[in-house]
Design a protein around this motif. Sequence first.
Motif, short mmCIF file in Angstrom:
data_model
loop_
_atom_site.label_atom_id
_atom_site.label_comp_id
_atom_site.label_asym_id
_atom_site.label_seq_id
_atom_site.Cartn_x
_atom_site.Cartn_y
_atom_site.Cartn_z
N ALA A 1 9.26 2.68 -10.53
CA ALA A 1 8.56 2.70 -9.26
C ALA A 1 9.37 1.89 -8.43
N MET A 2 8.58 1.42 -7.24
CA MET A 2 9.38 0.74 -6.12
C MET A 2 8.77 -0.64 -5.75
N TYR A 3 7.92 -1.39 -6.57
CA TYR A 3 6.98 -2.50 -6.19
C TYR A 3 7.49 -3.57 -7.25
N LEU A 4 7.24 -4.87 -7.02
CA LEU A 4 7.14 -5.96 -7.63
C LEU A 4 5.58 -6.43 -7.57
N ILE B 1 5.33 -11.40 7.73
CA ILE B 1 5.54 -10.34 6.55
C ILE B 1 4.13 -9.81 6.09
N LEU B 2 4.11 -8.40 5.84
CA LEU B 2 3.01 -7.68 5.56
C LEU B 2 3.22 -7.24 4.01
N ILE B 3 2.11 -7.71 3.37
CA ILE B 3 2.13 -7.46 2.05
C ILE B 3 0.69 -7.13 1.56
N PHE C 1 0.23 -10.55 -5.55
CA PHE C 1 0.15 -9.60 -4.64
C PHE C 1 1.50 -8.47 -4.84
N ARG C 2 1.38 -7.74 -4.04
CA ARG C 2 2.55 -6.53 -4.24
C ARG C 2 3.31 -6.33 -2.95
N ILE C 3 4.65 -6.40 -3.27
CA ILE C 3 5.58 -5.90 -2.21
C ILE C 3 6.37 -4.87 -2.62
N VAL C 4 6.99 -3.92 -1.83
CA VAL C 4 7.88 -2.95 -2.31
C VAL C 4 9.33 -3.54 -1.91
#
Length: 404
Positions: free
Chosen positions: A331-334, A361-363, A377-380
């Motif tokens: 996938a494309m997330y941490l 910064i938007l998470i 939290f999730r970031i792309v």
Amino acid sequence: MSVVRKSNKLINVCYDIRGPVLEEAKRLEEEGQRIIKLNIGNPAPFGFDSPEEIIQDVIHNLPSAQGYCDSKGLFAARKAVMHETQRLKIPGVTIDDIYLGNGVSELIVMAMQALINDNDEMLIPAPDYPLWTAAVSLAGGNPVHYQCDEQADWYPDIDDIRSKITDRTRGIVVINPNNPTGAVYPPELLEQIIELARQHNLILFADEIYDKILFDDAVHTPMASLSDDVLTLTFNGLSKTYRSAGFRSGWMIISGPKHRARDYVEGLDMLSNMRLCANVPAQNAIQTALGGYQSIQELIVPGGRLRDQRDAAYEMLTQIPGVSCVKPKGAMYLFPKLDPKMYPIHNDEKLALDLLIQQKILIVQGSGFNLPDTQHFRIVFLPREDDLRDAIGRIGTFLSSYQQ
């Protein structure tokens, strides 16, 4: 004058990926402020373009895409999906077992609406892609979340799944590769989930939209390829692997003992007919995408942009004191975790809002993925590496003010 209120069906429906924090981000943008968006897996704004041959095929076929098509989708597109199931060794799939939709999202809602009666239960991972939870609630059912174990690479806890099966349980949702954790499940684990479904006469819902976005030595095993006696609905589409999220083109595949599900399939057909059909121009992209050059491979190998951005983002995040993260294999997330001893977060939505206001910064907060804590939290990792380094540097600065 009386207030017009939303339907009670929406009381328990939540989709925080596009929730209140995003609304504040829009307001700040309207004021002229630049927001670095790490909140949504939308490849195009970050320079991940659809393959040119896909765009050209859609353009070429536009004159013949002006009318409705079959409610399940264009024959050629469904045939391409059928050939893909053969490549993936999913047994017994015919063209009639394939539904095309306006993205996987529409098909998830359709699958839940056709199945669930009031107070039926659906087992969904925690953390999850929250549309699954919302779709179950909207259909009148009760989402029941099974735990994925962060200490075991975010794999589903089989004992927890087993303990939550009741006589109201209708199915098990499996998101693999996983959003938001990036976990990729081995076949042995999938077989254990299949066995639970077999023992309790449950349906499997396999969300595999990231099946070709894999890193390191990860190998994706299609869940439906591991059994022919358990009813399985598999979901996939063009949004991620083919960087065509705006096309809204996805598919749903029914496999296993379909003879046992004739009434359910009739319900799916009814809902498919009611929406007339999925958008026709984007369906013309499916055959080209599945049968053509798989350019995603260039992005996920060492030196590829996605792989390098994942590595850079992971390295920077885990260098922040008190921040840990299981390195995603797909996938494309941490999905990092904040040490509660250093960061006593009681409201993670406020954390996300404060980060937005202070650092632009938007998470997405972890509780937005139905995880019962406030430490994630999730970031792309879609932004280019210099933007990622800037953003994660600001996250580190911000977190220093939250330390105990």
